[in-house]
Design an enzyme around this catalytic site. Structure first.
Site, short mmCIF file in Angstrom:
data_model
loop_
_atom_site.label_atom_id
_atom_site.label_comp_id
_atom_site.label_asym_id
_atom_site.label_seq_id
_atom_site.Cartn_x
_atom_site.Cartn_y
_atom_site.Cartn_z
N ASP A 1 72.26 59.15 15.84
CA ASP A 1 71.04 59.20 15.03
C ASP A 1 71.14 60.28 13.94
O ASP A 1 71.89 61.24 14.08
CB ASP A 1 69.85 59.48 15.97
CG ASP A 1 68.51 59.12 15.33
OD1 ASP A 1 68.51 58.43 14.29
OD2 ASP A 1 67.48 59.52 15.89
N ASN B 1 65.48 48.05 14.79
CA ASN B 1 66.06 48.34 13.46
C ASN B 1 66.03 47.12 12.54
O ASN B 1 66.15 47.26 11.32
CB ASN B 1 67.49 48.87 13.58
CG ASN B 1 67.59 50.27 14.16
OD1 ASN B 1 68.58 50.61 14.81
ND2 ASN B 1 66.59 51.11 13.94
C1 IPE Z 1 67.85 54.54 17.65
O1 IPE Z 1 67.65 55.26 16.48
C2 IPE Z 1 68.76 53.39 17.38
C3 IPE Z 1 70.11 53.72 16.98
C4 IPE Z 1 70.65 54.91 16.92
C5 IPE Z 1 70.93 52.60 16.64
P1 IPE Z 1 66.33 55.07 15.61
O2 IPE Z 1 66.42 56.03 14.49
O3 IPE Z 1 66.14 53.65 15.27
O4 IPE Z 1 65.19 55.49 16.64
P2 IPE Z 1 63.68 55.94 16.41
O5 IPE Z 1 63.03 54.86 15.62
O6 IPE Z 1 63.71 57.22 15.63
O7 IPE Z 1 63.13 56.13 17.77
C1 IPE Z 2 71.01 56.18 12.91
O1 IPE Z 2 70.53 56.90 11.81
C2 IPE Z 2 71.60 54.85 12.51
C3 IPE Z 2 70.78 53.68 12.81
C4 IPE Z 2 69.65 53.70 13.50
C5 IPE Z 2 71.25 52.40 12.35
P1 IPE Z 2 69.13 56.62 11.19
O2 IPE Z 2 69.24 55.57 10.16
O3 IPE Z 2 68.11 56.36 12.24
O4 IPE Z 2 68.82 58.01 10.49
P2 IPE Z 2 67.44 58.83 10.53
O5 IPE Z 2 67.06 58.97 11.97
O6 IPE Z 2 66.45 58.04 9.75
O7 IPE Z 2 67.77 60.14 9.90
MG MG Z 3 66.93 57.52 13.37
#
Ligand code: IPE
Ligand code: IPE
Ligand code: MG
Length: 248
Positions: A22, A70
């Site tokens: 993340d 996502n």
């Molecule tokens: C969780 O991260 C999913 C992945 C790392 C693929 P998100 O960034 O989507 O999670 P939330 O929405 O902050 O909980």
């Molecule tokens: C994790 O990084 C990757 C995916 C969930 C695909 P994020 O895209 O959630 O990045 P933040 O949490 O918005 O910084």
């Molecule tokens: Mg994230």
């Protein structure tokens, strides 16, 4: 300076490690770049962590790459991620083969576009004979999706008389999940400072050790993985027992 790698007890490496990768978006934004730049930079972290995990003898590395939630992100980000999965998997393929790494995917892959799905299947097929570490990519995955699917399959088997109600136990349920055959994570790592599970492996994480770090995924490299494992090795896993029982 002693590294975390040097301090690891090589006899107590966790067999199964899962990571919620993340913070790509926030990492990019901090430097005035768009979110996709963050995802692009996360590709190298996967490469490093995969290699670093295999090198110390981790047997199963499960990476949360894309959740069912996502899919609700803006279409341009979703499309960029799908393209990135294709190019990243292609770039990892040689390394996977060289390091004897088998790739498998868990998730609702019917929702992926044909190109992404075909590309993944190719990598799965080409690495199927590898006997070292298993890299489990969770793509279009969520725990609730997986649990509902398992319940439906179990109900159908009971209805058809293939399964008796009394046969439904921990093992039976685990065997109906997408992670069938993959040991539950000993250690779960989440990067970027968020303290939640976000619909990841809720059944499987029942007794996992949880490790949270403020480091964002694009900056998480081998030594960060080893630091997490070092932390894990200094914990006592009691599984409901008392500390005294464990030393007997
Ligand atoms: C969780 O991260 C999913 C992945 C790392 C693929 P998100 O960034 O989507 O999670 P939330 O929405 O902050 O909980
Ligand atoms: C994790 O990084 C990757 C995916 C969930 C695909 P994020 O895209 O959630 O990045 P933040 O949490 O918005 O910084
Ligand atoms: Mg994230």
């Amino acid at each position: 300076m002693t590294t975390f790698l040097e301090q690891l007890d090589k006899d107590r490496i966790p067999a199964s490690v899962a990571i919620i990768m993340d913070g790509n978006g926030r990492w990019a934004k901090k430097q005035g770049k768009n979110r996709i730049f963050g995802h692009q930079n996360g590709v190298d972290s996967v490469d490093q962590v995969m290699e670093g995990a295999a090198a110390i003898g981790i047997k199963y590395l499960t990476l949360y790459a894309f959740s069912t939630e996502n899919w609700n992100r803006p279409a341009d980000e979703v499309n960029a991620l799908m393209d990135l999965f294709v190019s990243a998997i292609n770039s990892y393929l040689e390394k996977m083969l060289a390091n004897n790494i088998r790739m498998v995917v868990i998730g609702d892959i019917d929702r992926l576009n044909e190109k992404t799905r075909a590309n993944m299947q190719e990598a799965i097929d080409k690495t199927a004979g590898c006997t070292g570490m298993t890299l489990v990519l969770a793509i279009s995955y969520s725990s609730r999706w997986e649990i509902i699917r398992a319940v439906k399959n179990i109900a159908a088997e009971v209805k058809d008389g293939k399964l008796q109600l009394d046969d439904i136990n921990d093992d039976c349920f685990s065997n109906h999940l997408a992670t069938k055959g993959i040991p539950d994570p000993d250690l779960l790592i989440r990067t970027s400072g968020e303290l939640r599970i976000s619909n990841f492996l809720m059944w499987q994480l029942s007794y996992s050790e949880l490790y949270f770090t403020d480091v964002c995924w694009p900056e998480f490299k081998k030594e960060n993985l080893y630091e997490a494992i070092y932390d894990f090795q200094n914990r006592e896993r009691r599984f409901g027992k008392t500390s005294e029982q464990l030393t007997k």
